[in-house]
Scaffold this motif. Structure first.
Motif, PDB file in Angstrom:
ATOM      1  N   PHE A 102      40.813 -39.072  38.095  1.00  0.00           N
ATOM      2  CA  PHE A 102      40.775 -40.014  39.231  1.00  0.00           C
ATOM      3  C   PHE A 102      41.543 -41.299  38.877  1.00  0.00           C
ATOM      4  O   PHE A 102      42.334 -41.806  39.677  1.00  0.00           O
ATOM      5  N   LEU A 103      41.315 -41.798  37.674  1.00  0.00           N
ATOM      6  CA  LEU A 103      42.019 -43.016  37.246  1.00  0.00           C
ATOM      7  C   LEU A 103      43.529 -42.791  37.269  1.00  0.00           C
ATOM      8  O   LEU A 103      44.299 -43.636  37.712  1.00  0.00           O
ATOM      9  N   THR A 127      36.920 -35.267  35.737  1.00  0.00           N
ATOM     10  CA  THR A 127      37.211 -35.725  37.101  1.00  0.00           C
ATOM     11  C   THR A 127      37.471 -37.231  37.113  1.00  0.00           C
ATOM     12  O   THR A 127      38.396 -37.706  37.783  1.00  0.00           O
ATOM     13  N   PHE A 128      36.657 -37.956  36.376  1.00  0.00           N
ATOM     14  CA  PHE A 128      36.793 -39.413  36.373  1.00  0.00           C
ATOM     15  C   PHE A 128      38.137 -39.844  35.771  1.00  0.00           C
ATOM     16  O   PHE A 128      38.845 -40.678  36.346  1.00  0.00           O
ATOM     17  N   ALA A 131      33.025 -31.740  33.073  1.00  0.00           N
ATOM     18  CA  ALA A 131      33.594 -31.716  34.431  1.00  0.00           C
ATOM     19  C   ALA A 131      33.589 -33.120  35.030  1.00  0.00           C
ATOM     20  O   ALA A 131      34.582 -33.561  35.626  1.00  0.00           O
ATOM     21  N   VAL A 132      32.490 -33.814  34.846  1.00  0.00           N
ATOM     22  CA  VAL A 132      32.354 -35.164  35.411  1.00  0.00           C
ATOM     23  C   VAL A 132      33.355 -36.123  34.760  1.00  0.00           C
ATOM     24  O   VAL A 132      34.062 -36.867  35.445  1.00  0.00           O
ATOM     25  N   TRP A 133      33.439 -36.064  33.444  1.00  0.00           N
ATOM     26  CA  TRP A 133      34.369 -36.981  32.751  1.00  0.00           C
ATOM     27  C   TRP A 133      35.822 -36.609  33.022  1.00  0.00           C
ATOM     28  O   TRP A 133      36.675 -37.483  33.167  1.00  0.00           O
ATOM     29  N   LEU A 140      32.823 -34.573  44.707  1.00  0.00           N
ATOM     30  CA  LEU A 140      32.659 -33.736  43.508  1.00  0.00           C
ATOM     31  C   LEU A 140      31.505 -34.237  42.640  1.00  0.00           C
ATOM     32  O   LEU A 140      30.696 -33.451  42.147  1.00  0.00           O
ATOM     33  N   THR A 196      38.677 -31.103  37.595  1.00  0.00           N
ATOM     34  CA  THR A 196      37.230 -30.831  37.536  1.00  0.00           C
ATOM     35  C   THR A 196      37.017 -29.407  37.030  1.00  0.00           C
ATOM     36  O   THR A 196      36.176 -29.163  36.155  1.00  0.00           O
ATOM     37  N   LEU A 239      42.733 -33.512  42.365  1.00  0.00           N
ATOM     38  CA  LEU A 239      41.620 -33.907  41.498  1.00  0.00           C
ATOM     39  C   LEU A 239      40.749 -32.723  41.093  1.00  0.00           C
ATOM     40  O   LEU A 239      40.332 -32.605  39.932  1.00  0.00           O
ATOM     41  N   GLN A 240      40.481 -31.836  42.040  1.00  0.00           N
ATOM     42  CA  GLN A 240      39.554 -30.742  41.777  1.00  0.00           C
ATOM     43  C   GLN A 240      40.032 -29.804  40.672  1.00  0.00           C
ATOM     44  O   GLN A 240      39.222 -29.148  40.020  1.00  0.00           O
ATOM     45  N   ILE A 285      36.564 -37.481  44.718  1.00  0.00           N
ATOM     46  CA  ILE A 285      35.748 -37.631  43.498  1.00  0.00           C
ATOM     47  C   ILE A 285      34.290 -37.900  43.875  1.00  0.00           C
ATOM     48  O   ILE A 285      33.379 -37.401  43.229  1.00  0.00           O
TER      49      ILE A 285
END
Lengths: 175, 471
Positions: free
Chosen positions: A120-121, A116-117, A112-114, B216, A62, A58-59, B213
């Protein structure tokens, strides 16, 4: 030879972990700990010790989102500022870095936030139909072990689950 | 001295689910009364906005030099309130303070709803609400972009980033709980939770990614929250107005934000504990910890105030000094002293253990703290505009009824969103409370084993058998 998916439900982590270590020890042909999926109401802090290290990527997304955000921010702002050169700047630079840093910082976080999200999905296997052997008890207080086995090993795995006081065993033929 | 646990580690997991799910069912009469009150408050604001929309900004008393007033003060107040969730969820998550687990969910919801409330105020303040999109970063048909050097444009970027990030943070943290809701719901709720839980099944792959997540997001949310309130402070500090051009404004704003956020958490803690019978989850030790945290932040805020006053006093900038004297002795003196009383004196109630454990006292104290924080924002905005550089512009301005109605309505708007939230979504994080209980049980078991081991080795030593040292 047909394959089956078996799920054993256990009343606590200890029994489930003991069952997984037995899978590791007994070395049932064609059955590996890497094929085991553990389902639980919470994340056990020592899950890696039982299932082994399973990488999380995941990172990386990000980092990609952050780099994209800050780069996009710079070029977007600079391009926008450079496009109205006709406006009087009052002696100030056309591309004003100190103020742009603030916005680049915000864009870094935003992307970065979006990033990561969305990752994640994708990486968690969400937005897909749940497994047909899903048990609602997993979201309550039981721990499930899900494993795909050949016909020949089905009974051995079920016996192993029973040895560890499985509350319930479900199975399904994989077509 | 009280020696209670943050949570009873013997609570069964099924009971945690049942208690939280029960809080989402069958609203009582008092709930509907609260909903109606909130709607009436919003109606007041809508009517006031209608007057302002049709007549212009006159009814709001906004003019030159009072171009900013109650709306901007309220905007800063709500932005400040939004820092509660960040503090409880992100900062306390990173430092592994697990007592946050039963209470962080509603704090995160507060963050989102506070931002949704705050975002309305610059639009109302514009007067020409239909031009609100001018602040967005797009090119007009004349080839012009917004001025990226302006802190007001930074605001638009920062708040939209913060709103989307905090909504995601709230949503991601809720996914396992939404799966629990899905597994227990019927009818329209089942459909809603099935969609929102995104097919969560609690497998190890999902949990691994989830842990990552969450970490993060927490890491991003903290600097984001600090930047948002620093940028809001830049709206003032980037100007050369007396009282605003202050170096300590960003930390002052951030401290004030955390302070008002913490106070609001206490308010909602008391209400949820009482109305939803959450005594087993929102326990007195957790309230004590929250109160101590609030007290610590109150002292930081007080210190920053003293720094500001002393640097103005000894700085000998005549405009700033005159303004400070005017705040303390002029027309706004009662607001100024109320602010200091509520913000710096009232929190000393939190220093007393008996008061920290008394819910009605905590409720009143938390409200007073937020009154102080609202006045703080008013004292930032109004006196500077009343007494700026040019004496011919000196004038005292009080908010009009239209302004107050809109401010009043914003409380209703926030309240309505929160009331809907607590009935549609779990206000206590079920899986995290289970984790908390699980970890504490393990700790207890390990502690017991260690005690038994030491006792056994002590016995062996006293009975003359070889001890561990000998072995």
């Amino acid at each position: 030879m047909s394959k089956h998916c078996v799920m054993g439900l256990f009343s606590d982590f200890d029994e489930a972990f003991a069952a997984i270590s037995d899978i590791r020890k007994t070395k049932i042909p064609g059955v590996s700990v890497d094929d085991v999926t553990l389902k639980s109401p919470i994340e056990h802090p020592e899950i890696e010790e039982v299932l082994g290290e399973r990488p999380v990527h995941l990172q990386k997304f990000t980092l990609f989102g952050a780099i994209f955000g800050v780069t996009f921010g710079f070029f977007f702002l600079a391009a926008a500022q450079a496009s109205f050169l006709v406006q009087p700047q009052g002696g100030k630079p056309v591309v004003a870095l100190p103020s742009n840093f603030v916005l680049m910082y915000e864009m870094l976080i935003f992307f970065a936030v979006w990033g990561t999200f969305l990752a994640f999905l994708f990486l968690s296997g969400l937005l897909r139909k749940r497994h047909s052997l899903y048990s609602e008890n997993v979201s309550l207080d039981q721990v499930g072990i899900l494993i795909d086995v050949d016909d020949s090993n089905l009974e051995r795995v079920k016996d192993l689950f029973k040895q560890h006081k499985a509350v319930e065993i479900r199975e399904e033929e994989i077509r | 001295m009280y020696n209670e646990k943050d949570i009873n580690e013997q609570i069964a997991w099924a009971k945690i689910n049942a208690d939280v799910l029960r809080s989402m069912e069958n609203p009582r009469k008092s709930y509907w009364v609260a909903i109606v009150i909130c709607i009436l408050m919003i109606a007041c604001a809508v009517f006031a906005e209608y007057i302002q929309y049709t007549v212009g900004m006159g009814p709001s008393n906004l003019n030159n030099p009072h171009m900013w007033d109650m709306y901007i003060a309220t905007f800063v107040f709500w932005i400040g309130m939004s820092h509660s969730g960040t503090l409880l969820s992100a900062i306390l998550h990173l430092i592994h303070a697990d007592w946050r687990k039963p209470i962080y969910r509603f704090a995160e919801a507060m963050t989102t709803f506070s931002l949704m409330t705050a975002g309305i105020f610059p639009i109302i303040h514009l007067g020409r609400v239909w031009n609100m999109y001018w602040v967005l970063p797009y090119v007009s048909d004349r080839g012009l972009w917004p001025n990226f050097r302006s802190p007001l444009v930074w605001d638009a970027f920062a708040i939209s980033t913060y709103l989307s990030a905090s909504m995601l943070f709230l949503f991601i943290g809720m996914i396992p709980d939404l799966a629990i809701c899905r597994d227990n719901a019927r009818g329209w709720r089942k459909k809603l939770y099935t969609v929102l839980s995104l097919g969560w099944s609690g497998n190890d792959r999902q949990w691994r990614n989830f842990r990552k997540i969450y970490l993060l997001m927490a890491c991003f949310l903290i600097p984001l929250a600090v930047s948002v309130h620093s940028i809001v402070s830049a709206d003032f500090a980037m100007s050369i107005m007396p009282g605003w051009h202050v170096t300590t404004f960003p930390p002052y704003f951030v401290a004030g934000a955390l302070y008002s956020g913490c106070a609001a958490i206490i308010t909602l803690f008391v209400l949820l504990r009482y109305f939803f019978r959450f005594e087993e989850y929102m326990t007195l030790p957790i309230m004590e910890k929250t109160a101590k945290l609030t007290f610590a932040i109150a002292m930081v805020w007080t210190y920053l105030n003293l720094i500001e006053f002393s640097s103005v006093w000894y700085g000998h900038d005549i405009y700033n000094k005159e303004l400070l004297i005017d705040k303390a002795t002029g027309a706004y003196a009662w607001v100024f002293w109320t602010m200091l009383f509520c913000g710096s004196v009232v929190p000393f109630a939190l220093a007393f253990q008996k008061l920290r454990r008394h819910m009605p006292t905590m409720f009143v104290v938390s409200l007073l703290l937020n009154v102080g924080m609202f006045f703080e924002r008013w004292m930032i905005v109004a006196p500077t505009l009343s007494m700026s550089h040019s004496p011919h512009q000196w004038d005292v301005m009080w908010g009009s009824i239209v302004e107050w109605a809109i401010v009043f309505g914003s409380l209703g708007w926030f309240g309505l969103l929160f009331l809907i939230f607590v009935k549609v979504f779990p206000s206590v994080s079920m899986y995290e409370v289970k984790e908390m209980v699980f970890h504490r049980q393990r700790h207890l078991v390990n502690e017991d084993a260690a005690t038994k081991f030491h006792r056994r080795s002590d016995d062996k030593t006293t009975t003359g058998e070889p001890g561990l040292e000998g072995a």
